[in-house]
Design an enzyme around this catalytic site. Sequence first.
Site, short mmCIF file in Angstrom:
data_model
loop_
_atom_site.label_atom_id
_atom_site.label_comp_id
_atom_site.label_asym_id
_atom_site.label_seq_id
_atom_site.Cartn_x
_atom_site.Cartn_y
_atom_site.Cartn_z
N SER A 151 11.10 40.37 44.48
CA SER A 151 9.99 40.56 45.42
C SER A 151 10.21 41.85 46.20
CB SER A 151 9.93 39.37 46.39
OG SER A 151 9.07 39.68 47.46
N MET A 176 6.64 27.17 48.32
CA MET A 176 7.28 27.96 49.38
C MET A 176 8.47 27.17 49.92
SD MET A 176 5.61 30.81 49.58
CE MET A 176 6.64 31.43 50.90
N ASP A 187 3.88 40.63 47.59
CA ASP A 187 3.40 39.77 48.67
C ASP A 187 2.31 40.47 49.47
OD1 ASP A 187 5.06 37.35 48.60
OD2 ASP A 187 6.71 38.75 48.90
N MET A 238 -1.11 35.94 50.65
CA MET A 238 -0.91 35.13 51.86
C MET A 238 -2.00 35.58 52.84
SD MET A 238 3.19 35.12 52.13
CE MET A 238 3.29 36.45 50.97
N HIS A 285 7.19 40.57 41.96
CA HIS A 285 6.43 39.75 42.91
C HIS A 285 5.95 40.64 44.05
CE1 HIS A 285 5.41 35.92 44.85
NE2 HIS A 285 5.91 36.41 45.97
N MET A 300 -0.02 40.30 52.61
CA MET A 300 -0.17 39.59 53.90
C MET A 300 -1.27 40.27 54.71
SD MET A 300 3.77 39.02 55.00
CE MET A 300 5.04 38.54 53.82
N HIS A 304 1.00 37.54 45.19
CA HIS A 304 0.98 36.34 46.03
C HIS A 304 0.14 36.65 47.27
CE1 HIS A 304 3.70 33.52 48.72
NE2 HIS A 304 2.45 33.10 48.65
N ASP A 358 9.73 30.29 46.08
CA ASP A 358 9.65 31.51 46.88
C ASP A 358 10.26 31.28 48.27
OD1 ASP A 358 8.97 34.00 47.79
OD2 ASP A 358 6.80 33.71 47.70
C1 DX5 Z 1 7.74 35.25 52.03
C2 DX5 Z 1 7.35 35.85 50.72
C3 DX5 Z 1 8.47 35.99 49.75
C4 DX5 Z 1 9.61 36.86 50.19
C5 DX5 Z 1 10.84 36.06 49.90
O1 DX5 Z 1 6.63 34.91 52.76
O2 DX5 Z 1 6.33 35.11 50.08
O3 DX5 Z 1 8.02 36.38 48.46
O4 DX5 Z 1 9.72 38.08 49.53
O5 DX5 Z 1 11.91 36.69 50.48
P1 DX5 Z 1 13.39 36.16 50.33
O6 DX5 Z 1 13.69 36.07 48.86
O7 DX5 Z 1 14.20 37.19 51.04
O8 DX5 Z 1 13.45 34.81 51.00
ZN ZN Z 2 5.87 35.60 47.95
#
Ligand code: DX5
Ligand code: ZN
Length: 227
Positions: free
Chosen positions: A7, A136, A34, A67, A32, A36, A65, A174
């Site tokens: 990620s 999650m 993310d 969010m 991956h 946000m 992903h 995740d």
């Molecule tokens: C968190 C993200 C993850 C994040 C995980 O909200 O969805 O994808 O990158 O990070 P680690 O692997 O450091 O927990």
């Molecule tokens: Zn994620």
Amino acid sequence: MYLIAPSILSADFSRLAEAVALAEQGQADMIHVDVMDGHFVPSITFGEKLVSDLHEKTSLPLNVHLMVDNPEKLIPGFLEAGADWLSFHLEVTAHAHRLVQVIKEAGRKAGLAINPATPVDLLSDILEELDYVIVMTVNPGWGGQKFIPATRNKIKTLSRLIAERHLPILIAVDGGVKLDNLSTLFELGMNIAICGSSVYDTQDPVATIRKMKMVASEFNQRIPTKT
Ligand code: DX5
Ligand code: ZN
């Protein structure tokens, strides 16, 4: 099937192409990404243009992903940008079924993500439609958090549900996934290990990914796949 998905949330945002290149060198299976929006989670990260630019730079599939609130507004743009795998959160919409169809009609892999407090049972009536589920195992919004132990049962329950119905659905995990807990999580039913800080906060991300891939390939060889 057991896969490793670094990620880039934990990478240096001013050097994302390099982070992706490191994942390629380590022979990661996908990247991956993310997204946000500052509403569903407090931070703001990446938009469609980043996905489109990375899509041009790498042959690795992009696992995006979302969010975000109102995912229906963003899904078409991320499909156009080249998201190969696209997921959104079950918690933010009453229209998960319709949105999953939009993703699948574009020929991409459709996923639903669930927060630590969201029961696996809520997926029951849409499971057949999904290509993957993101469980999650930390609260969404930040990298580098500690794995929440109670979520282990959710992975197990979901894995059992999928096996009982003989569905070809992959479970992505995740949050807080690292070399140390990789085997345990694969044993519980994880198929896709999403690893942020455990890859990009290490001295040698390429070597770390390679080690993770070795664990995954042991599982790929010795355990019959669910698909
Ligand atoms: C968190 C993200 C993850 C994040 C995980 O909200 O969805 O994808 O990158 O990070 P680690 O692997 O450091 O927990
Ligand atoms: Zn994620």
